[in-house]
Design an enzyme around this catalytic site. Structure first.
Site, short mmCIF file in Angstrom:
data_model
loop_
_atom_site.label_atom_id
_atom_site.label_comp_id
_atom_site.label_asym_id
_atom_site.label_seq_id
_atom_site.Cartn_x
_atom_site.Cartn_y
_atom_site.Cartn_z
N GLY A 183 11.97 4.23 8.02
CA GLY A 183 11.08 5.20 8.64
C GLY A 183 9.68 4.61 8.78
O GLY A 183 8.75 5.27 9.24
N GLY A 230 5.60 0.47 11.30
CA GLY A 230 5.22 -0.94 11.44
C GLY A 230 6.42 -1.85 11.36
O GLY A 230 6.59 -2.79 12.14
N ASP A 276 14.83 -4.74 2.84
CA ASP A 276 13.98 -4.37 1.71
C ASP A 276 13.07 -5.56 1.51
O ASP A 276 13.52 -6.70 1.47
CB ASP A 276 14.80 -4.06 0.45
CG ASP A 276 13.94 -3.28 -0.54
OD1 ASP A 276 13.36 -2.24 -0.15
OD2 ASP A 276 13.83 -3.69 -1.70
N PHE A 304 0.42 -4.24 8.66
CA PHE A 304 0.47 -3.05 7.81
C PHE A 304 0.67 -3.51 6.37
O PHE A 304 0.79 -4.70 6.10
CB PHE A 304 1.60 -2.11 8.26
CG PHE A 304 2.98 -2.71 8.17
CD1 PHE A 304 3.80 -2.46 7.09
CD2 PHE A 304 3.46 -3.54 9.18
CE1 PHE A 304 5.07 -3.02 7.01
CE2 PHE A 304 4.73 -4.10 9.11
CZ PHE A 304 5.53 -3.84 8.01
N GLY A 305 0.72 -2.57 5.46
CA GLY A 305 0.96 -2.91 4.06
C GLY A 305 -0.12 -3.81 3.48
O GLY A 305 -1.31 -3.53 3.60
N ASP A 334 -0.86 -6.84 4.42
CA ASP A 334 -1.28 -7.89 5.36
C ASP A 334 -2.78 -8.23 5.27
O ASP A 334 -3.14 -9.41 5.33
CB ASP A 334 -0.94 -7.50 6.80
CG ASP A 334 0.55 -7.66 7.11
OD1 ASP A 334 1.24 -8.37 6.35
OD2 ASP A 334 1.02 -7.09 8.10
#
Length: 199
Positions: A13, A16, A71, A156-157, A159
């Site tokens: 979901g 990005g 994952d 995203f995350g 980065d």
């Protein structure tokens, strides 16, 4: 690459992540699980491989179609591998990317540049159906180190705090095309494509 499947469900979901995977697997019928109203699986595994299989099986079961799940996470040496499999929820359930980055930087306060080594790890699983006894498993690893403050607006995350020495910038300062070519997810997807040729 994925045979004659009408579509393959992507068990994610994360917008990005969906965007990256669709860009890398351009030309293949990848549909996010949200289009099938599939709830996210509980990631109860202790490894990236276990969680990817759990997510792929859940998507394949509820969509009655082949599924891909990844994952991935950030592994920081100075933190004994944390945040690892809980990278997306490092600062707690429902944490934002910014919350997670703030916690990471706080945990690394006082750690010298040479000890801030880290890598992004990605495991991608393809399952023909929910009962597939031989899922195809691919893995990618992207080495870098953690900056002391965020840089860049892309990605995203984590980065913005992941330094890519090859390009002398953060992952969030790379163009999406360059990132997809060298990232852990890009590597894993390329490996998956090769493995699928013999499937």
């Amino acid at each position: 690459m994925f045979g004659n499947h009408q579509h393959i469900v992507l068990a994610s979901g994360n917008r990005g992540k969906i965007k990256e995977i669709q860009a890398i697997l351009e030309g293949h019928p990848i549909l996010p699980q949200s289009q099938f109203d599939i709830a996210e699986a509980d990631e109860t595994g202790s490894t990236f491989i276990e969680n990817a299989i759990i997510k792929a099986r859940n998507a394949a079961l509820h969509a009655n179609a082949p599924a891909i799940a990844d994952d991935s996470g950030l592994v920081v040496d100075a933190l004994n591998g944390a945040p690892g499999v809980i990278s997306a929820r490092y600062a707690g359930a429902g944490a934002s990317d910014q919350d997670n980055v703030i916690k990471l930087l706080r945990e690394l306060e006082g750690v010298g540049e040479a000890e801030r080594t880290a890598r992004f790890v990605c495991v991608i699983v393809f399952m023909e159906h929910a009962g597939d006894p031989t899922p195809v498993i691919a893995q990618g690893c992207w080495e870098g180190r953690i900056l002391e403050s965020p840089r860049g607006e892309n990605g995203f995350g984590y980065d913005p705090v992941f330094w890519v020495s090859e390009y002398q910038c953060s992952s969030a300062q790379l163009t999406p095309e360059v990132k997809n070519a060298i990232s852990h997810r890009g590597q894993a997807l390329k490996q998956l494509a090769e493995l699928m040729k013999s499937r």
